[in-house]
Design a protein around this motif. Structure first.
Motif, short mmCIF file in Angstrom:
data_model
loop_
_atom_site.label_atom_id
_atom_site.label_comp_id
_atom_site.label_asym_id
_atom_site.label_seq_id
_atom_site.Cartn_x
_atom_site.Cartn_y
_atom_site.Cartn_z
N MET A 16 27.34 -49.73 50.14
CA MET A 16 27.46 -48.70 49.08
C MET A 16 28.18 -47.38 49.35
O MET A 16 29.07 -46.99 48.89
CB MET A 16 26.03 -48.25 48.87
N LEU A 17 27.85 -46.98 50.94
CA LEU A 17 28.65 -46.06 51.62
C LEU A 17 30.07 -46.14 51.54
O LEU A 17 30.73 -45.37 50.86
CB LEU A 17 28.04 -45.85 53.08
N LEU A 18 30.58 -47.25 51.51
CA LEU A 18 31.95 -47.48 51.65
C LEU A 18 32.59 -47.46 50.39
O LEU A 18 33.68 -46.80 50.05
CB LEU A 18 32.26 -49.00 52.29
N ALA A 19 31.86 -47.94 49.40
CA ALA A 19 32.26 -47.87 48.09
C ALA A 19 32.34 -46.61 47.32
O ALA A 19 33.34 -46.04 46.86
CB ALA A 19 31.16 -48.92 46.97
N VAL A 20 31.42 -45.49 47.81
CA VAL A 20 31.44 -44.37 47.31
C VAL A 20 32.43 -43.63 48.15
O VAL A 20 33.39 -42.78 47.20
CB VAL A 20 29.93 -43.77 47.73
N SER A 21 32.79 -43.78 49.31
CA SER A 21 33.58 -42.94 50.03
C SER A 21 35.20 -43.40 49.47
O SER A 21 36.00 -42.56 49.45
CB SER A 21 33.76 -43.10 51.63
N PHE A 22 35.52 -44.87 49.14
CA PHE A 22 36.56 -45.24 48.60
C PHE A 22 36.82 -44.44 47.19
O PHE A 22 37.79 -44.17 46.93
CB PHE A 22 36.59 -46.93 48.42
N TYR A 23 35.62 -44.65 46.37
CA TYR A 23 35.51 -43.78 45.28
C TYR A 23 35.98 -42.35 45.22
O TYR A 23 36.78 -41.91 44.40
CB TYR A 23 34.22 -44.09 44.22
N ALA A 24 35.49 -41.72 46.11
CA ALA A 24 35.74 -40.24 46.37
C ALA A 24 37.22 -40.05 46.85
O ALA A 24 37.84 -39.21 46.32
CB ALA A 24 34.63 -39.70 47.45
N SER A 25 37.70 -40.85 47.78
CA SER A 25 38.93 -40.68 48.09
C SER A 25 39.88 -40.68 46.99
O SER A 25 41.01 -40.22 46.64
CB SER A 25 39.34 -41.74 49.31
N ALA A 26 39.73 -42.03 46.10
CA ALA A 26 40.59 -42.38 45.01
C ALA A 26 40.64 -41.06 43.80
O ALA A 26 41.55 -40.77 43.55
CB ALA A 26 39.87 -43.56 44.03
N LEU A 27 39.36 -40.52 43.98
CA LEU A 27 39.10 -39.31 42.87
C LEU A 27 40.08 -37.99 43.42
O LEU A 27 40.59 -37.48 42.62
CB LEU A 27 37.64 -38.70 42.81
N LEU A 28 39.96 -37.78 44.71
CA LEU A 28 40.90 -36.85 45.31
C LEU A 28 42.24 -37.23 45.31
O LEU A 28 43.10 -36.07 44.93
CB LEU A 28 40.34 -36.72 46.79
N LEU A 29 42.57 -38.17 45.49
CA LEU A 29 44.18 -38.56 45.33
C LEU A 29 44.35 -38.34 43.87
O LEU A 29 45.57 -37.88 43.61
CB LEU A 29 44.43 -40.07 45.69
N ALA A 30 43.88 -38.75 42.87
CA ALA A 30 44.11 -38.57 41.48
C ALA A 30 44.01 -37.15 41.22
O ALA A 30 44.94 -36.66 40.48
CB ALA A 30 43.08 -39.26 40.45
N TYR A 31 43.13 -36.44 41.51
CA TYR A 31 43.26 -34.76 41.52
C TYR A 31 44.41 -34.21 41.96
O TYR A 31 45.01 -33.38 41.42
CB TYR A 31 42.01 -34.14 42.10
N TRP A 32 44.82 -34.65 43.29
CA TRP A 32 45.88 -34.19 43.78
C TRP A 32 47.15 -34.36 42.99
O TRP A 32 47.95 -33.55 42.60
CB TRP A 32 46.11 -34.57 45.07
N LEU A 33 47.28 -35.47 42.34
CA LEU A 33 48.47 -35.98 41.58
C LEU A 33 48.58 -35.25 40.48
O LEU A 33 49.49 -34.80 39.89
CB LEU A 33 48.60 -37.49 41.56
N LEU A 34 47.11 -35.13 39.68
CA LEU A 34 47.16 -34.38 38.43
C LEU A 34 47.52 -32.93 38.72
O LEU A 34 48.28 -32.34 38.03
CB LEU A 34 45.76 -34.71 37.88
N TRP A 35 47.11 -32.41 39.92
CA TRP A 35 47.40 -31.01 39.83
C TRP A 35 48.82 -30.68 40.27
O TRP A 35 49.23 -29.71 39.83
CB TRP A 35 46.75 -30.58 41.41
N LEU A 36 49.51 -31.73 40.74
CA LEU A 36 51.12 -31.44 41.23
C LEU A 36 51.89 -31.62 39.72
O LEU A 36 52.79 -30.77 39.49
CB LEU A 36 51.57 -32.54 41.85
N ILE A 37 51.21 -32.27 38.73
CA ILE A 37 51.77 -32.68 37.56
C ILE A 37 51.50 -31.44 36.72
O ILE A 37 52.49 -30.80 35.81
CB ILE A 37 51.71 -33.96 36.98
#
Length: 59
Positions: free
Chosen positions: A10-31
């Motif tokens: 569960m911890l691994l899944a949450v950390s993966f989800y959080a990193s995916a959200l951060l990556l998505a936020y960074w890409l959207l922020w750039l655009i």
């Protein structure tokens, strides 16, 4: 032992989800910029939560 493994997965899944959200936020922020990226991300999180709740209600 089984609960520890479940907790770790569960911890691994949450950390993966959080990193995916951060990556998505960074890409959207750039655009789109900071405010638009935050609002788009909040909308996506809301849609995900609603879908999970609907799946739980059906089963």
């Amino acid at each position: 032992m089984k609960t520890i493994a479940l907790y770790f997965v569960m911890l691994l899944a949450v950390s993966f989800y959080a990193s995916a959200l951060l990556l998505a936020y960074w890409l959207l922020w750039l655009i789109f910029g900071k405010i638009a990226a935050a609002s788009i991300l909040l909308i996506l999180i809301g849609i995900t939560i609603v879908r999970v709740q609907l799946k739980k209600r059906r089963s």
